[in-house]
Scaffold this motif. Structure first.
Motif, PDB file in Angstrom:
ATOM      1  N   LEU A  49      17.853   2.218  -7.795  1.00 21.44           N
ATOM      2  CA  LEU A  49      16.629   1.587  -7.284  1.00 21.44           C
ATOM      3  C   LEU A  49      16.417   0.177  -7.796  1.00 21.44           C
ATOM      4  O   LEU A  49      15.774  -0.644  -7.131  1.00 21.44           O
ATOM      5  N   GLN A  50      16.942  -0.131  -8.998  1.00 21.55           N
ATOM      6  CA  GLN A  50      16.665  -1.451  -9.578  1.00 21.55           C
ATOM      7  C   GLN A  50      17.246  -2.592  -8.761  1.00 21.55           C
ATOM      8  O   GLN A  50      16.870  -3.757  -8.960  1.00 21.55           O
ATOM      9  N   TRP A  51      18.169  -2.288  -7.836  1.00 19.80           N
ATOM     10  CA  TRP A  51      18.810  -3.346  -7.056  1.00 19.80           C
ATOM     11  C   TRP A  51      18.046  -3.683  -5.774  1.00 19.80           C
ATOM     12  O   TRP A  51      18.427  -4.597  -5.046  1.00 19.80           O
ATOM     13  N   LEU A  52      16.973  -2.952  -5.497  1.00 21.34           N
ATOM     14  CA  LEU A  52      16.153  -3.264  -4.325  1.00 21.34           C
ATOM     15  C   LEU A  52      15.182  -4.388  -4.673  1.00 21.34           C
ATOM     16  O   LEU A  52      14.528  -4.363  -5.716  1.00 21.34           O
ATOM     17  N   GLU A  53      15.080  -5.370  -3.791  1.00 19.07           N
ATOM     18  CA  GLU A  53      14.228  -6.530  -4.060  1.00 19.07           C
ATOM     19  C   GLU A  53      12.742  -6.207  -3.909  1.00 19.07           C
ATOM     20  O   GLU A  53      11.903  -6.761  -4.623  1.00 19.07           O
ATOM     21  N   ASP A  54      12.411  -5.295  -3.014  1.00 17.35           N
ATOM     22  CA  ASP A  54      11.015  -4.970  -2.727  1.00 17.35           C
ATOM     23  C   ASP A  54      10.516  -3.930  -3.736  1.00 17.35           C
ATOM     24  O   ASP A  54      10.988  -2.788  -3.760  1.00 17.35           O
ATOM     25  N   GLU A  55       9.555  -4.317  -4.565  1.00 21.67           N
ATOM     26  CA  GLU A  55       9.015  -3.412  -5.576  1.00 21.67           C
ATOM     27  C   GLU A  55       8.390  -2.174  -4.940  1.00 21.67           C
ATOM     28  O   GLU A  55       8.470  -1.069  -5.479  1.00 21.67           O
ATOM     29  N   ARG A  56       7.753  -2.366  -3.760  1.00 21.64           N
ATOM     30  CA  ARG A  56       7.141  -1.211  -3.087  1.00 21.64           C
ATOM     31  C   ARG A  56       8.196  -0.211  -2.635  1.00 21.64           C
ATOM     32  O   ARG A  56       7.966   1.011  -2.703  1.00 21.64           O
ATOM     33  N   ASP A  57       9.353  -0.708  -2.189  1.00 20.36           N
ATOM     34  CA  ASP A  57      10.449   0.204  -1.838  1.00 20.36           C
ATOM     35  C   ASP A  57      10.914   0.983  -3.066  1.00 20.36           C
ATOM     36  O   ASP A  57      11.187   2.190  -2.990  1.00 20.36           O
ATOM     37  N   ARG A  58      11.020   0.285  -4.189  1.00 21.56           N
ATOM     38  CA  ARG A  58      11.451   0.964  -5.419  1.00 21.56           C
ATOM     39  C   ARG A  58      10.473   2.076  -5.792  1.00 21.56           C
ATOM     40  O   ARG A  58      10.885   3.186  -6.141  1.00 21.56           O
ATOM     41  N   GLU A  59       9.189   1.776  -5.700  1.00 21.48           N
ATOM     42  CA  GLU A  59       8.170   2.764  -6.067  1.00 21.48           C
ATOM     43  C   GLU A  59       8.171   3.946  -5.103  1.00 21.48           C
ATOM     44  O   GLU A  59       8.080   5.101  -5.529  1.00 21.48           O
ATOM     45  N   GLU A 119       6.359  10.551   5.344  1.00 17.94           N
ATOM     46  CA  GLU A 119       5.372   9.477   5.420  1.00 17.94           C
ATOM     47  C   GLU A 119       5.791   8.294   4.565  1.00 17.94           C
ATOM     48  O   GLU A 119       5.632   7.125   4.959  1.00 17.94           O
ATOM     49  N   GLU A 120       6.334   8.557   3.374  1.00 20.34           N
ATOM     50  CA  GLU A 120       6.810   7.487   2.501  1.00 20.34           C
ATOM     51  C   GLU A 120       8.004   6.768   3.124  1.00 20.34           C
ATOM     52  O   GLU A 120       8.129   5.541   3.028  1.00 20.34           O
ATOM     53  N   VAL A 121       8.899   7.515   3.764  1.00 20.59           N
ATOM     54  CA  VAL A 121      10.089   6.925   4.386  1.00 20.59           C
ATOM     55  C   VAL A 121       9.674   5.955   5.485  1.00 20.59           C
ATOM     56  O   VAL A 121      10.280   4.885   5.643  1.00 20.59           O
ATOM     57  N   GLU A 122       8.656   6.291   6.249  1.00 25.27           N
ATOM     58  CA  GLU A 122       8.197   5.427   7.332  1.00 25.27           C
ATOM     59  C   GLU A 122       7.731   4.063   6.823  1.00 25.27           C
ATOM     60  O   GLU A 122       7.774   3.068   7.547  1.00 25.27           O
ATOM     61  N   ARG A 123       7.298   3.990   5.578  1.00 25.93           N
ATOM     62  CA  ARG A 123       6.776   2.744   5.013  1.00 25.93           C
ATOM     63  C   ARG A 123       7.860   1.885   4.365  1.00 25.93           C
ATOM     64  O   ARG A 123       7.569   0.776   3.902  1.00 25.93           O
ATOM     65  N   LEU A 124       9.094   2.363   4.301  1.00 29.53           N
ATOM     66  CA  LEU A 124      10.167   1.622   3.621  1.00 29.53           C
ATOM     67  C   LEU A 124      10.572   0.365   4.395  1.00 29.53           C
ATOM     68  O   LEU A 124      10.560   0.353   5.629  1.00 29.53           O
ATOM     69  N   GLY A 125      10.968  -0.667   3.639  1.00 31.50           N
ATOM     70  CA  GLY A 125      11.525  -1.866   4.224  1.00 31.50           C
ATOM     71  C   GLY A 125      13.006  -1.672   4.520  1.00 31.50           C
ATOM     72  O   GLY A 125      13.571  -0.596   4.277  1.00 31.50           O
ATOM     73  N   PRO A 126      13.700  -2.704   5.033  1.00 27.34           N
ATOM     74  CA  PRO A 126      15.109  -2.584   5.435  1.00 27.34           C
ATOM     75  C   PRO A 126      16.040  -2.123   4.298  1.00 27.34           C
ATOM     76  O   PRO A 126      16.895  -1.264   4.509  1.00 27.34           O
ATOM     77  N   GLN A 127      15.890  -2.705   3.102  1.00 31.81           N
ATOM     78  CA  GLN A 127      16.768  -2.319   2.000  1.00 31.81           C
ATOM     79  C   GLN A 127      16.522  -0.871   1.575  1.00 31.81           C
ATOM     80  O   GLN A 127      17.465  -0.119   1.322  1.00 31.81           O
ATOM     81  N   GLY A 128      15.255  -0.503   1.505  1.00 32.38           N
ATOM     82  CA  GLY A 128      14.925   0.867   1.128  1.00 32.38           C
ATOM     83  C   GLY A 128      15.445   1.877   2.135  1.00 32.38           C
ATOM     84  O   GLY A 128      15.960   2.941   1.762  1.00 32.38           O
ATOM     85  N   ARG A 129      15.323   1.526   3.421  1.00 30.51           N
ATOM     86  CA  ARG A 129      15.833   2.426   4.461  1.00 30.51           C
ATOM     87  C   ARG A 129      17.353   2.574   4.375  1.00 30.51           C
ATOM     88  O   ARG A 129      17.900   3.657   4.600  1.00 30.51           O
ATOM     89  N   ALA A 130      18.044   1.470   4.064  1.00 29.52           N
ATOM     90  CA  ALA A 130      19.504   1.522   3.976  1.00 29.52           C
ATOM     91  C   ALA A 130      19.945   2.447   2.841  1.00 29.52           C
ATOM     92  O   ALA A 130      20.868   3.260   3.013  1.00 29.52           O
ATOM     93  N   LEU A 131      19.297   2.343   1.690  1.00 28.98           N
ATOM     94  CA  LEU A 131      19.652   3.200   0.565  1.00 28.98           C
ATOM     95  C   LEU A 131      19.282   4.657   0.850  1.00 28.98           C
ATOM     96  O   LEU A 131      20.059   5.571   0.567  1.00 28.98           O
ATOM     97  N   TYR A 132      18.127   4.870   1.446  1.00 23.45           N
ATOM     98  CA  TYR A 132      17.702   6.232   1.783  1.00 23.45           C
ATOM     99  C   TYR A 132      18.650   6.854   2.809  1.00 23.45           C
ATOM    100  O   TYR A 132      18.976   8.042   2.734  1.00 23.45           O
ATOM    101  N   ALA A 133      19.118   6.046   3.762  1.00 25.09           N
ATOM    102  CA  ALA A 133      20.050   6.550   4.784  1.00 25.09           C
ATOM    103  C   ALA A 133      21.345   7.028   4.148  1.00 25.09           C
ATOM    104  O   ALA A 133      21.907   8.057   4.544  1.00 25.09           O
ATOM    105  N   LEU A 134      21.845   6.285   3.158  1.00 23.59           N
ATOM    106  CA  LEU A 134      23.069   6.696   2.476  1.00 23.59           C
ATOM    107  C   LEU A 134      22.860   8.004   1.711  1.00 23.59           C
ATOM    108  O   LEU A 134      23.672   8.930   1.808  1.00 23.59           O
TER     109      LEU A 134
END
Length: 388
Positions: A227-237, A266-281
């Motif tokens: 998670l530390q490599w995601l730029e968006d703090e909200r995605d990390r949280e 519901e949390e997944v729907e709020r993710l940005g592009p980087q968060g979605r990419a990591l979650y998809a993997l």
């Protein structure tokens, strides 16, 4: 209890027969190896090793290398006759004071190792990265600088995801000759294949043997570690919340569908592009998509994965012997990783002990295949004697 006692007695009889043929020195070491296994199984409870040996003293130390500050515990044996060993912990929020790690370090010190356990922040907060490589290399530098003249080497022991950083730390130009041997317990070799197995259950290098299904929750531990490599703090949280909720629900429920699935979506729907990419993997179940999903990750995350991957490293500079201990039914990192790591080194530099009594990094209650574990411990004790 009767079954366990019968297994231990049978193993002891077999060991004694073999060692009587090998000589007195081997007999004594083989007996010590049995005592070590018994003590590891006992944990903090009484054992024959505890009854026969004096407890080591533990010293908390602070040290620095090139302005980088560290803490560590050093276990001093009553009889230091097996040299220095740096013990690197795996993922644990308790760090160097994890009770299981303390028990392990104490056992090693009871049989003559001076054991140094550095605190590794990335393994405490599940944010493993190349900074752990730097920290382990600094521990090697400190430990060998502190050794008496004529004893310039130390051993390394690493657990699970810490194995890669430990091996890379021992490849540095100024550390390669300072490490005599490395003990790897349930370690990885190829991070792409590790991710493929943890997320989809496929082990492409299993030599025709079907791998056991991956441990429930392993994918979420992997998510936390990156998670530390995601730029968006909200995605990390949000992803940290998802991972911890999934881990908690799978620990509480035997059902396939985790508790709190609706809240997770519901949390997944709020993710940005980087968060979605990591979650998809992490949630992918198609083995053929793994490479493409990795390529879609943030560049900083891809760079770290490549830097920690042993399969793309030139291992020719590794001078240390490798002692690989791996359970054939490991459900976090398949044994194929240790087999490939062994085969990547010159013949004889690495030995693999396939220990059926090992469930990833924990000794199984029944000591299944205690013979494999005994052989591994006996070999480590012999290598430790050679450090003196």
């Amino acid at each position: 209890m009767r079954l366990l006692l019968h297994q231990v007695v049978c193993l002891a009889v077999l060991v004694v027969i073999v060692l009587l043929l090998a000589g007195c020195s081997s007999l004594s070491r083989g007996h010590e190896a049995l005592l070590v296994l018994g003590d590891l199984a006992a944990g903090s409870e009484e054992s024959r090793l505890k009854a026969r040996t004096e407890a080591p003293t533990r010293e908390g130390i602070r040290y620095a290398q090139e302005g980088r500050d560290y803490q560590a515990d050093v276990y001093h044996p009553a009889t230091p006759d097996r040299g220095m060993m740096i013990l690197v912990h795996g993922f644990t929020e308790d760090g160097r004071r994890d009770p299981r790690l303390v028990d392990f370090a104490t056992t090693l010190s009871r049989v003559g190792f001076t054991v140094m356990v550095p605190e590794l922040e990335g393994l405490r907060d599940y944010s493993i990265s190349t900074r752990e490589v730097v920290a382990i290399a600094d521990a090697i530098r400190h430990a060998t600088q502190a050794l008496p003249e004529g004893e310039p080497q130390t051993a390394l022991a690493a657990i699970s995801f810490a194995v890669g950083p430990a091996v890379i730390a021992a490849l540095q130009e100024d550390t390669a000759q300072r490490v005599s041997f490395i003990v790897s317990v349930g370690g990885y070799y190829d991070l792409v294949e590790m991710l493929r197995y943890v997320t989809t259950g496929e082990d492409r290098h299993g030599e025709g043997q079907a791998a056991p299904p991956p441990q429930r929750g392993a994918r979420w531990a992997v998510l936390l570690s990156q998670l530390q490599w995601l730029e968006d703090e909200r995605d990390r949280e949000r992803l940290a919340t998802i991972a911890r909720r999934r881990l908690a629900s799978q620990a509480e429920s035997a059902e396939d569908e985790p508790i709190g699935a609706e809240q997770v979506e519901e949390e997944v729907e709020r993710l940005g592009p980087q968060g979605r990419a990591l979650y998809a993997l992490v949630t992918n179940q198609d083995p053929a998509r793994v490479e493409a999903l990795i390529e879609a990750l943030p560049p900083s995350l891809i760079a770290e994965l490549e830097a920690l991957d042993l399969s793309n490293r030139d291992l020719d500079r590794l001078e240390a012997e490798l002692v690989l201990i791996h359970g054939p039914q490991d459900r976090v990192i398949p044994i194929s990783h240790s087999r490939r790591l062994r085969d990547a080194l010159p013949e004889g530099q690495a030995r693999l002990f396939e220990a059926g009594g090992l469930e990833h990094v924990a000794v199984s209650p029944g000591w299944r295949d205690g013979w494999g574990l005994w052989r591994a411990v006996n070999h480590v004790l012999r290598l430790g004697e050679q450090q003196q």
